[in-house]
Each structure stands twice: as structure tokens, then as C-alpha cells.
Write an enzyme that holds these catalytic residues in place. Structure first.
Site, mmCIF file in Angstrom:
data_model
loop_
_atom_site.group_PDB
_atom_site.id
_atom_site.type_symbol
_atom_site.label_atom_id
_atom_site.label_comp_id
_atom_site.label_asym_id
_atom_site.label_seq_id
_atom_site.Cartn_x
_atom_site.Cartn_y
_atom_site.Cartn_z
ATOM 1 N N ARG A 207 0.831 -1.202 0.000
ATOM 2 C CA ARG A 207 0.000 0.000 0.000
ATOM 3 C C ARG A 207 0.870 1.258 0.000
ATOM 4 O O ARG A 207 0.506 2.273 -0.591
ATOM 5 C CB ARG A 207 -0.949 -0.006 1.198
ATOM 6 C CG ARG A 207 -2.023 -1.097 1.117
ATOM 7 C CD ARG A 207 -3.114 -0.907 2.147
ATOM 8 N NE ARG A 207 -3.896 0.284 1.855
ATOM 9 C CZ ARG A 207 -4.875 0.334 0.939
ATOM 10 N NH1 ARG A 207 -5.151 -0.736 0.217
ATOM 11 N NH2 ARG A 207 -5.548 1.440 0.749
ATOM 12 N N ASN A 237 -7.097 4.686 -10.888
ATOM 13 C CA ASN A 237 -5.864 4.957 -10.136
ATOM 14 C C ASN A 237 -4.828 3.847 -10.278
ATOM 15 O O ASN A 237 -3.971 3.670 -9.431
ATOM 16 C CB ASN A 237 -6.181 5.240 -8.667
ATOM 17 C CG ASN A 237 -6.944 4.102 -8.014
ATOM 18 O OD1 ASN A 237 -7.258 3.095 -8.651
ATOM 19 N ND2 ASN A 237 -7.253 4.254 -6.739
ATOM 20 N N HIS A 240 -4.664 -1.680 -7.297
ATOM 21 C CA HIS A 240 -5.449 -1.974 -6.095
ATOM 22 C C HIS A 240 -4.585 -2.823 -5.168
ATOM 23 O O HIS A 240 -3.755 -3.610 -5.611
ATOM 24 C CB HIS A 240 -6.719 -2.751 -6.445
ATOM 25 C CG HIS A 240 -7.338 -3.432 -5.251
ATOM 26 N ND1 HIS A 240 -8.252 -2.814 -4.427
ATOM 27 C CD2 HIS A 240 -7.142 -4.682 -4.733
ATOM 28 C CE1 HIS A 240 -8.603 -3.651 -3.459
ATOM 29 N NE2 HIS A 240 -7.947 -4.780 -3.618
#
Length: 285
Positions: A207, A237, A240
């Protein structure tokens, strides 16, 4: 009509201890939807199960329903308000080499490492917008340069049923339909990631590499992140990632149902009375 073929039920209803024990003896992978009487089974997952049954076959993959209040073995799951799925895998020693490859979900020698991996794993998805712009190889290279190991890599187009279940925790949001439509709009590239070092924190590390969800924020706060470099706006974006270890468990079980991980499901291979519960994440992706 005598010539009419009898249709086989997709999900067997387990209502007695005898049927439960019979289910535990079934060779292959059995997915049990444990539901509460007041809300019933999870309907959105049925079309996904149907697709999986067609792809894998009835000999290796089974689906069942079980009401928590009807069986003592399911007492601990009573009263839950989120979908709960239990996974039971029993290897058939007589399986052919071809069936072994199907059950592990991948050809070649690496599947044994994936199926028995003791490393912490997380899910990474290169979304349709990045794949469509030809950025897959570039992003994968950056992932590897950042110290991640790729245990499995697969490109496929998600179904609407998969994505509605995948993002069910966001169903009440205004952007839900747009997100589901985008994730089904073209091929995505799915990766199972681990790390040689800091394996227990692989989800957090991934992340951090992705950056903030909004690419505009990412470019301002983390310009070297993947979303800053390849994303345009939410939900376009680029990538994921699972929020944490529990989220990774749920997402990997959904998108890679025939792959098991020792670190995610240690009890599944030891105690036939225990299964794997898929928790609902509370965060957005």
C-alpha cells in the site's frame, strides 16, 4: 419425460450432522456458505460459483449451504451479520497430474510453492486503465525493484458478479456502480505478492508503494508512488491492494479460490471441524 436430464443443484443444502460429515469426506475443494435464517444465503455469489463450476468441474469443486442455527458445529458463526464462507480441501491421492495442476490453479513447478507458501501474501491488481495503456510490464518491474516477490501472475477480465462481491463493503457508496463498471471494462492483471524480508507486513509495504487512493493527492504527497505515476483520477488509479492481512485473506480466497496459503489458513489442513472465515473489510481501497 424419460429423456430429460435431471439438473444438478449448484449448492447442496446441509441440514444434518450426517450430511455435514458426508461433505467433509468429499474429495476436492468444498466452499460452504454459512448463513443466518433471518437473512438467507448470499445470493450475489451464486453466479460466480456457477462460473467457477463450469471452469473447474464438479469433480474438484463443490458448493454447499448451511444454516448456522441448524448445526452444532457452526455454533460459533451464529448471529453474524456479514457473509461467512468456510473452505474445506481434501486431496484425492488418485488425482491425475492434469487435475493436480487444475486444483493448484497454475501449470509448471511454481504451483507447489504457491499452494504451500508459508510467507505472508497480499493481493495486487493492475487495473484495466493501466493495463489498457500498456503499463503492466513497467509496473511489474517497479514492484520487483521495490523488493516484492511475485508468487502468481494472471491476466483476466473480471465479471460483474465477482466485482460486486469483491467490493460489497462499498455497495452503499455513490461511486460503487462506477467502480464495478470500471473493474469489468477490460483485462486486469492479478498478482500474489510476498516479500523476502518483513513478510508479516507485506500488505502495508504494498500500500505504501501504491500511494494515496486519489492520484491527485498521490502526486502531491508521494510523487514516486505508482498511483502518482500511472493513475489519473478515482477509480482510474492504476492499482489496487489489500488493506491488511485479513483483507488479503478475503480477496485472495475470492479471486484465487483453488490456491491455499499456510500462513492464511493454518487450521484448515489440521482440523476438519474448522474452516476459513472471510471477514468484511471496513476500509476503502
Amino acid at each position: 419425460m424419460s429423456g430429460k436430464r435431471k439438473e444438478i443443484a449448484l449448492q447442496v443444502n446441509i441440514s444434518t450432522q450426517e450430511l455435514w460429515e458426508e461433505m467433509l469426506s468429499s474429495k476436492g475443494l468444498t466452499v460452504v456458505d454459512v448463513y443466518q435464517g433471518w437473512c438467507g444465503p448470499c445470493k450475489p455469489v451464486v453466479s460466480l460459483f456457477q462460473k467457477m463450476r463450469i471452469e473447474v468441474g464438479l469433480d474438484l469443486l463443490h458448493f454447499a449451504l448451511a444454516e448456522a442455527d441448524c448445526l452444532d458445529v457452526l455454533e460459533k458463526y451464529r448471529g453474524r451479520c456479514e457473509p461467512t464462507f468456510l473452505f474445506y480441501a481434501i486431496k484425492d491421492e488418485a488425482l491425475s497430474e492434469e487435475e493436480e495442476r487444475v486444483s493448484h490453479g497454475k501449470d509448471g513447478g511454481e504451483d507447489a510453492d504457491v499452494a504451500s507458501s508459508e510467507k505472508a501474501c497480499t493481493l495486487a491488481i493492475i487495473k484495466p486503465d493501466a493495463v489498457g495503456h500498456g503499463k503492466t510490464d513497467e509496473i511489474i518491474m517497479k514492484i520487483q525493484e521495490a523488493g516484492f516477490d511475485i508468487l502468481m501472475s494472471e491476466e483476466r477480465t473480471m465479471t460483474e458478479a465477482e466485482m460486486r462481491l469483491f467490493y460489497q463493503h462499498r455497495a452503499g457508496e455513490e461511486a460503487f456502480e462506477k467502480l464495478v463498471h470500471h473493474m469489468c471494462s477490460g483485462p486486469s492483471h492479478l498478482l500474489i505478492l510476498t516479500r523476502t524480508e518483513d513478510t508479516e507486513d507485506v500488505a502495508t509495504a504494498w500500500r505504501a508503494l501504491m500511494g494515496p487512493c486519489d492520484p491527485h493527492v498521490a502526486r502531491r504527497e508521494q510523487p514516486d508512488s505508482l498511483r502518482a505515476q500511472y493513475g489519473t483520477e478515482v477509480p482510474f488509479n492504476a492499482v489496487h491492494g489489500s488493506r491488511d492481512a485479513e483483507d488479503a485473506r478475503r480477496e485472495l480466497a475470492l479471486l484465487f479460490p483453488s490456491v491455499t496459503f499456510a500462513d492464511h489458513v493454518p487450521e484448515a489442513s489440521l482440523d476438519p471441524e474448522e474452516g476459513v472465515v472471510l471477514p468484511s473489510p471496513e476500509d476503502v481501497h
